[in-house]
Design a protein around this motif. Structure first.
Motif, PDB file in Angstrom:
ATOM      1  N   ARG A   1       6.902   2.638  -0.511  1.00 20.30           N
ATOM      2  CA  ARG A   1       7.868   2.093   0.449  1.00 20.30           C
ATOM      3  C   ARG A   1       9.216   2.728   0.154  1.00 20.30           C
ATOM      4  NH1 ARG A   1       4.369  -1.936   0.398  1.00 20.30           N
ATOM      5  NH2 ARG A   1       4.336  -3.571   1.979  1.00 20.30           N
TER       6      ARG A   1
ATOM      7  N   TYR B   1       0.950  -7.302  -6.614  1.00 16.33           N
ATOM      8  CA  TYR B   1       1.618  -6.488  -5.595  1.00 16.33           C
ATOM      9  C   TYR B   1       1.300  -5.012  -5.836  1.00 16.33           C
ATOM     10  CZ  TYR B   1       4.103 -10.549  -3.886  1.00 16.33           C
ATOM     11  OH  TYR B   1       4.390 -11.772  -3.338  1.00 16.33           O
TER      12      TYR B   1
ATOM     13  N   GLU C   1       7.510  -3.835  -2.219  1.00 15.77           N
ATOM     14  CA  GLU C   1       6.780  -5.009  -1.741  1.00 15.77           C
ATOM     15  C   GLU C   1       7.288  -6.279  -2.428  1.00 15.77           C
ATOM     16  OE1 GLU C   1       2.083  -6.170  -0.904  1.00 15.77           O
ATOM     17  OE2 GLU C   1       2.544  -4.656  -2.418  1.00 15.77           O
TER      18      GLU C   1
ATOM     19  N   GLN D   1       2.110   3.089   1.316  1.00 15.83           N
ATOM     20  CA  GLN D   1       1.882   1.700   0.904  1.00 15.83           C
ATOM     21  C   GLN D   1       1.512   1.513  -0.568  1.00 15.83           C
ATOM     22  OE1 GLN D   1       2.802  -0.602   3.008  1.00 15.83           O
ATOM     23  NE2 GLN D   1       2.979   0.742   4.759  1.00 15.83           N
TER      24      GLN D   1
END
Length: 284
Positions: A112, A38, A44, A142
Motif C-alpha cells: 500500500r 494484517y 493496512e 496488497q
C-alpha cells in the motif's frame, strides 16, 4: 473482562504475542486480548488504527511515524524490535534484471502507499543514488501473495519484503533476491490509539508487562528455532541466523532515534515536516 484488539503481521517477529495468548497470560489478568493478522502490513494497520478496528498495533517505525504526522490519532509507546528489519529486494524468477542497478527506473510492487514496502523503496533508491522523482514507480499489490502474482505476471518489476519471510519463495525459485536493504532504525514499535491511552492506561501497562517479559525470555525458550521453522515454513539454519540478528526491546523510543527517522523521511519528502517528540511518542 476488558476486550482489547491488537494487530500485527503474521510473521515470526510476533510469535511472542501468540505464545502469551496461547498461555492465557492476558486472560489471567482479566484482559480479553484479541489478535488480528494484517498480511498487508503497516498501511493496512494504519487504516485499522484510524477506524478504531484495533486499539494497538505492532507496526513498522517509519510507517506509523508518517501516518501520525498525517493525522493518525495514535502514539508510539515503546520500541518492540530494536534491530533493523532486513528488506530483501526481489525480482521474479524469470526476470531479466540481474542487479540492483538494473532496477533503476523500474516499477516497485508495494503493499500500500505509506507501507514499509513503499517507504523503503525510497531508502533503497537513495542508497543507490537514483533520482527519486524520476526513477521510482509503484504498483499496489496488497500483500506477499499479490507480489508473487505481480512479479510473475510482469505487473511490477521488484518487491521489497523482510528477507527471511520471503526466503522460502527464493528457495522454491519463485523469486530471486538481488540484494538487501536494512532499515536505518529499530524496525518495529508498539503504537496505541490516543483514546485507549487516555481511558485504559492501566490495561495497557499490564499488556506491555506481559509481552516484555515474554520477549526478554524468548530466545531461551527450548527448541524455539524448531518451533519457528515449523510454524513459518522456514529452514532451521535460516531461523537460527534470524534469531542471531534480532533483538527485542522493552524500552521507549528515544528522542534521538525519533529525530533520526524524521530527518531521513523529511530528506526523502516522505513526510511534509518534522513534529515534536511528544506528538509521536507517549512515555508511560
Amino acid at each position: 473482562m476488558k476486550t482489547v484488539n491488537i494487530g500485527g503481521v503474521p510473521e515470526h517477529f510476533n510469535l511472542a504475542w501468540y505464545l502469551t495468548l496461547k498461555n492465557g497470560d492476558y486472560k489471567n489478568e482479566n484482559i480479553n486480548l484479541r489478535w488480528h493478522d494484517y498480511p498487508g502490513g503497516t498501511g493496512e494497520m494504519n487504516e485499522a488504527l484510524r477506524k478504531g478496528e484495533i486499539d494497538i498495533a505492532v507496526i513498522l517505525t517509519e510507517g506509523i511515524i508518517k501516518d501520525i504526522i498525517e493525522g493518525n490519532p495514535s502514539k508510539i509507546v515503546q520500541t518492540f524490535v530494536e534491530t533493523p528489519l532486513i528488506w530483501g529486494i526481489h525480482v521474479g524468477a524469470n526476470s531479466t534484471y540481474q542487479s540492483l542497478e538494473d532496477l533503476k527506473g523500474s516499477k516497485a510492487a508495494i503493499s500500500r502507499y505509506g507501507s514499509g514496502s513503499h517507504l523503503m523503496a525510497y531508502i533503497n533508491a537513495q542508497n543507490n543514488h537514483w533520482d527519486i522523482k524520476k526513477e521510482l514507480q509503484f504498483e499496489v499489490v496488497q500483500d506477499l501473495n499479490g507480489a508473487v502474482d505481480g512479479l510473475t505476471n510482469g505487473k511490477a518489476d521488484y518487491f521489497m519484503w523482510e528477507k527471511f519471510m520471503t526466503k522460502p519463495l527464493v528457495d522454491k525459485g519463485v523469486f530471486r533476491r538481488l540484494g538487501s536493504c536494512p532499515t536505518p532504525w529499530p524496525c518495529f514499535v508498539i503504537a496505541v490509539r490516543d483514546t485507549f491511552l487516555e481511558n485504559d492506561a492501566d490495561t495497557l501497562q499490564t499488556i506491555l508487562k506481559i509481552i516484555n517479559k515474554a520477549t526478554t525470555e524468548f530466545k531461551s525458550i527450548p527448541n524455539i528455532d524448531q518451533v519457528i521453522a515449523k510454524r513459518y515454513d522456514q529452514k532451521l539454519e535460516d531461523v537460527q541466523e534470524w534469531l542471531s540478528l534480532t533483538e527485542w526491546s522493552q524500552s521507549s523510543m528515544s528522542e534521538t532515534t525519533i529525530d533520526n527517522v524524521q530527518e531521513q523521511l523529511l530528506a526523502l519528502n516522505i513526510i511534509p515536516k518534522s513534529v515534536p517528540y511528544n506528538t509521536l511518542v507517549h512515555n508511560l
